[in-house]
Design an enzyme around this catalytic site. Structure first.
Site, PDB file in Angstrom:
ATOM      1  N   GLU A  40     130.603  36.196  -9.608  1.00  0.00           N
ATOM      2  CA  GLU A  40     131.406  36.419  -8.266  1.00  0.00           C
ATOM      3  C   GLU A  40     132.341  37.353  -8.402  1.00  0.00           C
ATOM      4  O   GLU A  40     132.837  37.569  -9.028  1.00  0.00           O
ATOM      5  CB  GLU A  40     132.016  35.059  -8.029  1.00  0.00           C
ATOM      6  CG  GLU A  40     132.868  34.952  -6.800  1.00  0.00           C
ATOM      7  CD  GLU A  40     133.534  33.673  -6.337  1.00  0.00           C
ATOM      8  OE1 GLU A  40     133.894  33.433  -5.137  1.00  0.00           O
ATOM      9  OE2 GLU A  40     133.942  32.948  -7.337  1.00  0.00           O
ATOM     10  N   LYS A 114     128.936  32.867   0.862  1.00  0.00           N
ATOM     11  CA  LYS A 114     129.747  31.651   0.493  1.00  0.00           C
ATOM     12  C   LYS A 114     129.972  30.836   1.684  1.00  0.00           C
ATOM     13  O   LYS A 114     130.804  31.092   2.231  1.00  0.00           O
ATOM     14  CB  LYS A 114     130.808  32.004  -0.252  1.00  0.00           C
ATOM     15  CG  LYS A 114     131.482  30.984  -1.233  1.00  0.00           C
ATOM     16  CD  LYS A 114     132.724  31.510  -2.034  1.00  0.00           C
ATOM     17  CE  LYS A 114     133.382  30.403  -2.825  1.00  0.00           C
ATOM     18  NZ  LYS A 114     134.666  30.786  -3.418  1.00  0.00           N
ATOM     19  N   CYS A 155     130.331  29.828  -6.500  1.00  0.00           N
ATOM     20  CA  CYS A 155     131.414  29.257  -7.279  1.00  0.00           C
ATOM     21  C   CYS A 155     131.739  27.525  -6.287  1.00  0.00           C
ATOM     22  O   CYS A 155     131.139  26.798  -6.772  1.00  0.00           O
ATOM     23  CB  CYS A 155     132.661  30.367  -6.986  1.00  0.00           C
ATOM     24  SG  CYS A 155     134.115  29.852  -8.044  1.00  0.00           S
TER      25      CYS A 155
END
Length: 276
Positions: A40, A114, A155
């Site tokens: 990330e 995300k 994440c």
């Protein structure tokens, strides 16, 4: 299929970070990797929204993305750029935390923004409000490659099991979880969450991570947990990168996906129920 997890300790300077990333990718390819994954925010970590606005670029103008597309083409390999901080044209000025799957011809095969924002109170001194700077995505993505179908996440998504179930039921055999996982929550939860997502879905989980202390030009910096992991569909840890930057190789046998799902076919066992 040989995959390579690239573990980085980036600063808040994308220009300085890029050659380090490229060096690791070249090392991975030289060691036979057919699929290379970076973590990330490969282009840089910063707590300053003003600094991010100065150094981030729109996708079409981003030099990190352009260079990594060229690198994938030169190597003839698949590359997951775990995510980049990207400027958007949104009215509120927020960025995108965007993961890119790059094909061996250098084209962008898939994008994923995300979905779940890291808005948490880790401790009295570590408070994060990712949604203040980044706007969440709203679309789950499964990408087709010659070696497997890939479900793309980033994440904090790993705490939301429903997303992973949706990806697996949508055909994913490998799920990617590039991360810059906090050093406190990472020590407590990183491995457990990744193993759970692999077991629940019967997927391989590949999680390249940031590690160590990340210096900032105008800030105190931050720490990340490291321990890039590759997890098998039955939950075994195939590789753990520890806490040093570098390349970790892992060989994947995709037949293990069907074996795991044949033993416990939970993806087809959904039931309707009432309450609460």
């Amino acid at each position: 299929m040989r995959a390579a997890l690239v573990q980085l300790t980036v600063s808040d300077d994308p220009v300085a970070n890029l050659p380090v990333t490229v060096g690791h990718i070249r090392q991975a390819v030289a060691q036979g990797a057919e699929f290379v994954l970076t973590p990330e925010l490969t282009n840089g970590l910063s707590s300053s929204r003003a600094h991010q606005r100065n150094v981030f670029r729109h996708e079409e103008d981003d030099p990190t993305l352009a260079a990594l597309r060229d690198e994938a083409k030169a190597a003839g390999t698949w590359l997951l750029v775990g995510s980049l901080g990207i400027l958007t044209h949104d009215a509120d000025g927020r960025f995108a935390n965007r993961s890119f799957l790059i094909a061996p011809d250098g084209s962008v095969a898939a994008r994923y923004d995300k979905i779940h924002m890291f808005d948490v109170n880790v401790s009295a001194t570590e408070v994060y409000r990712e949604s203040e700077g980044y706007r969440p995505g709203n679309r789950a993505v499964v990408a087709q490659t010659p070696f497997a179908k890939l479900g793309m996440t980033v994440c904090y998504d790993v705490r939301f099991a429903a997303l992973y179930r949706r990806l697996a039921q949508g055909g994913a055999q490998i799920i990617t979880v590039p991360a810059a996982f906090n050093h406190i929550t990472g020590a407590a939860h990183w491995e457990t969450l990744l193993r759970a997502r692999a077991i629940e879905t019967g997927c391989f989980v590949l999680a390249p991570a940031q590690t160590g202390f990340h210096p900032e030009t105008n800030g105190k910096g931050r720490k990340t947990h490291g321990h890039s992991l590759a997890i098998a569909p039955w939950g075994e840890i195939l590789a753990d990168a520890g806490t040093e930057p570098g390349v970790t190789l892992v060989d994947l046998d995709l037949t293990e996906v069907d074996k795991a799902r044949g033993r416990v076919p939970s993806l087809s066992h959904d039931r309707d129920f009432d309450g609460p």
